[in-house]
Design a protein around this motif. Structure first.
Motif, PDB file in Angstrom:
ATOM      1  N   LEU A   8       0.647  -1.317   0.059  1.00 13.82           N
ATOM      2  CA  LEU A   8      -0.037   0.125   0.132  1.00 13.82           C
ATOM      3  C   LEU A   8       0.823   1.354  -0.006  1.00 13.82           C
ATOM      4  CD1 LEU A   8      -2.293  -1.295   2.767  1.00 13.82           C
ATOM      5  CD2 LEU A   8      -3.049  -0.894   0.498  1.00 13.82           C
ATOM      6  N   HIS A 118       3.977  -3.011   2.612  1.00 12.03           N
ATOM      7  CA  HIS A 118       3.266  -1.659   2.889  1.00 12.03           C
ATOM      8  C   HIS A 118       3.999  -0.412   2.512  1.00 12.03           C
ATOM      9  CE1 HIS A 118      -0.132  -3.582   4.762  1.00 12.03           C
ATOM     10  NE2 HIS A 118       0.597  -4.160   5.544  1.00 12.03           N
ATOM     11  N   HIS A 121       0.964   2.491   6.932  1.00 15.55           N
ATOM     12  CA  HIS A 121       1.154   2.061   8.281  1.00 15.55           C
ATOM     13  C   HIS A 121       2.247   2.259   8.823  1.00 15.55           C
ATOM     14  CE1 HIS A 121      -1.655  -1.814   7.868  1.00 15.55           C
ATOM     15  NE2 HIS A 121      -1.650  -1.314   6.646  1.00 15.55           N
ATOM     16  N   ASP A 128      -5.162  -3.556   9.413  1.00 13.69           N
ATOM     17  CA  ASP A 128      -5.516  -4.518   8.636  1.00 13.69           C
ATOM     18  C   ASP A 128      -6.333  -5.328   9.215  1.00 13.69           C
ATOM     19  OD1 ASP A 128      -4.298  -3.178   6.165  1.00 13.69           O
ATOM     20  OD2 ASP A 128      -2.790  -4.765   6.109  1.00 13.69           O
ATOM     21  N   HIS A 221      -9.241  -8.144   3.263  1.00 16.38           N
ATOM     22  CA  HIS A 221      -9.074  -7.424   4.570  1.00 16.38           C
ATOM     23  C   HIS A 221      -9.540  -5.951   4.149  1.00 16.38           C
ATOM     24  CE1 HIS A 221      -5.300  -6.114   2.717  1.00 16.38           C
ATOM     25  NE2 HIS A 221      -5.343  -5.118   3.294  1.00 16.38           N
ATOM     26  N   HIS A 223      -8.713  -2.026   5.546  1.00 10.47           N
ATOM     27  CA  HIS A 223      -7.654  -1.302   6.077  1.00 10.47           C
ATOM     28  C   HIS A 223      -8.142   0.121   6.735  1.00 10.47           C
ATOM     29  CE1 HIS A 223      -3.610   0.778   5.398  1.00 10.47           C
ATOM     30  NE2 HIS A 223      -4.309   1.625   6.158  1.00 10.47           N
TER      31      HIS A 223
HETATM   32 ZN   LIG Z   1      -3.246  -1.792   5.114  1.00  9.24          ZN
END
Ligand SMILES: [Zn+2]
Length: 288
Positions: A8, A118, A121, A128, A221, A223
């Protein structure tokens, strides 16, 4: 691992300024190498994708309504606001008999960039959470091996762009609960999931629906991103959410332009990680 742990990153000029999955450039391993939090009052420095965390709190492995996974990744840390949020959400999920939250990545013990997985984060304000869970998770804790290897089951077929039979009112209720907490800034979900919620939520302009933002991936998932904590003057917020619920603009996500945008973002990302605030050097170098 690639299925759950979508890479991400935040980038400018997108509909949401959110995150995308793509190959990541190498980042220094020094943030992953530190194993203890700093002292000092909890504070998030910088932005979600270029920042760090002072005074991290640790999420206990298990609590009412949740289980923390993948301890070997050392990403079960966060701002105390995040730890409190996860505990609060887990307890609410349990009380309403909505199942079990599988908690994946939070942040590293001092935040910062991670060597894999990621771009965000980084400030201890992202987590997540699995939409679904294995049946046994309601009856017992995971074994040590399960805790490292279990993946949150997807609620949709990503390639086909279709929800599967794990999707249902239970998951929608979990998302409503998760987004209704005032500490939440926004939550990233797959555009197919957002579209489903837009179709069925009544009325569609509910405040919690506005916080659910479409982004690529996020099929197994969701986020959750918290707001900058009160008093954390050096925490950089993401641009405010648009005033509308986003339902009318969803078609873009299924367009050719979206596909091209995603490719462009992956190329931009290969240019390397953004610089961290100077404060983060102090956080990284801090010793007892
Ligand atoms: Zn995430």
């Amino acid at each position: 691992m690639a299925v759950l742990w979508i890479a991400l990153f935040v980038s400018a000029g997108t509909p949401d300024g959110g995150t995308v999955d793509a190959g990541l450039p190498a980042v220094p391993a020094e943030w992953a190498a530190v194993k203890t939090p700093t002292n000092g009052p909890a504070a998030s420095f910088g932005g979600y994708s270029a920042g760090c965390l002072q005074g991290a709190a640790t999420l206990p492995l298990s609590g009412p309504g949740y289980e923390l996974l993948h301890l070997g990744r050392h990403r079960g840390f966060g701002h105390p606001d995040l730890v409190a949020y996860i505990k609060r959400l887990g307890a609410a999920v349990k009380k309403k008999k909505l199942g079990m939250l599988l908690v994946g990545d939070m942040g590293q013990v001092r935040g910062g960039p991670t060597p894999t997985g990621h771009k965000s984060h980084q400030t201890g304000l992202d987590v997540d959470l699995g939409y679904a869970f294995p049946d046994w998770a309601l009856r017992r804790h995971p074994t040590a091996v399960e805790r490292e290897t279990v993946m949150a089951p997807p609620v949709m077929d990503l390639a086909a762009g279709k929800l599967n039979d794990r999707w249902g009112p239970r998951v929608a209720s979990v998302l409503e609960l998760a987004a209704s907490d005032p500490v939440v800034d926004r939550i990233f979900v797959n555009p197919v999931i957002k579209r489903e919620l837009c179709t069925h939520a009544q009325p569609s302009s509910q405040p919690w629906l506005r916080k659910l933002r479409p982004w690529w991936g996020h099929h197994d998932h969701f986020h959750v991103r918290l707001r900058c904590p009160a008093g954390n003057a050096e925490c950089v917020s993401q641009e405010p959410l648009p005033p509308d619920d986003g339902c009318a603009k969803l078609a873009w996500w299924f367009s050719e332009d979206a596909r091209k945008t995603r490719e462009k973002k992956a190329a931009e990302q290969a240019a390397g990680p953004p610089p961290l605030p100077a404060r983060c050097r102090e956080v990284l170098d801090w010793k007892k």
